[in-house]
Write a protein that holds these residues in place. Structure first.
Motif: not given
Length: 265
Positions: A176-196
């Motif tokens: 059995i391989i131990a695994k973890s599920s993550l949800i990461l919140d990545v914040k940009p510098w400003d509204d001009e940052t291209d999130l794509n």
């Protein structure tokens, strides 16, 4: 006529006659009581003598029975009982030795099987040999498990094959391989940052044990959005600290990284 009666003294001594008569009868009464008492005492003595005689006769009978030799039939019965008792004692002793022998053999076999299953060999402790001829005869007559030297080559080969198959099966059993599920919140510098573009750069981070999942843009405030991206990591291969540091290295796009959710799979 008056003269002869006046000269008679019979009635004048009447009281003396009465006293003499009374004394006579009293004497007769005393003699009769003495005779009766003597008769009673004689009878009691006779009874006592008879009782003593009977008692002595009974004691003589008891002494005769005690000193009389036992009959041949009684002696034969006693001898038979003693023989049966001796036979039972010998039988119990032989059964006890057989039980001890069996217990020692079972213990030795259990130790050997456990040692073979664990991949190690353990010496087999031979059961203690008996010091009496009776126990030796019982060991020869009763052989529940047989001697280990008599084991043939086929039985040894089958046992080795079974042990090898068990070891191979145990080795091939998926772990059995131990695994973890993550949800990461990545914040940009400003509204001009291209999130794509930021998401594309983040997904370029690849290593063994890391699998990226779905993502979405979540509004924060003042028209600024953050990237919420999920991934699955193997605990033994990928460290969460290492992953967040790798994302933060994209400092042209990324301001900070937070772990929004963490679940063990």
């Amino acid at each position: 006529m008056a003269t002869p009666l006046a000269a008679d003294h019979f009635w004048l001594d009447k009281s003396n006659y009465h006293n003499a008569e009374r004394q006579y009868y009293e004497l007769l009464g005393k003699e009769g009581n003495a005779a009766n008492s003597q008769c009673t005492l004689v009878s009691e003595i006779a009874k006592a003598r008879e009782h003593i005689k009977n008692s002595l006769q009974k004691m003589d009978g008891i002494a005769t029975l005690t000193t009389a030799p036992a009959s041949g039939e009684v002696i034969d019965r006693v001898s038979a009982i003693e023989k049966d008792n001796a036979d039972l004692r010998n039988l119990i002793a032989s059964l006890k030795s057989v039980c001890l022998e069996t217990q020692s053999r079972v213990t030795a076999l259990e130790k050997r099987v456990n040692a073979e299953l664990s991949g190690t060999t353990a010496p087999i402790i031979a059961p203690a040999q008996s010091t009496t001829d009776n126990k030796a005869d019982d060991d020869d007559d009763v052989d529940l498990f047989g001697s280990e030297d008599e084991e043939d080559a086929d039985a040894a080969r089958i046992r080795e094959e079974r042990l090898a198959a068990y070891a191979a099966k145990k080795f091939k059993k998926p772990q059995i391989i131990a695994k973890s599920s993550l949800i990461l919140d990545v914040k940009p510098w400003d509204d001009e940052t291209d999130l794509n573009v930021m998401e594309t750069e983040i997904r370029k981070i690849a290593t063994d044990g890391l699998l990226w999942g779905a993502s979405k843009f979540v509004p924060v405030a003042f028209g600024i959005q953050k990237l919420s991206i999920s991934c699955v990591v193997e605990d033994d291969k990928v460290s969460i600290d290492w992953l967040t540091e790798e994302i933060e290295k994209l400092n042209e796009y990324v301001q900070s990284v937070d772990v929004a959710a963490f679940n063990k799979i």
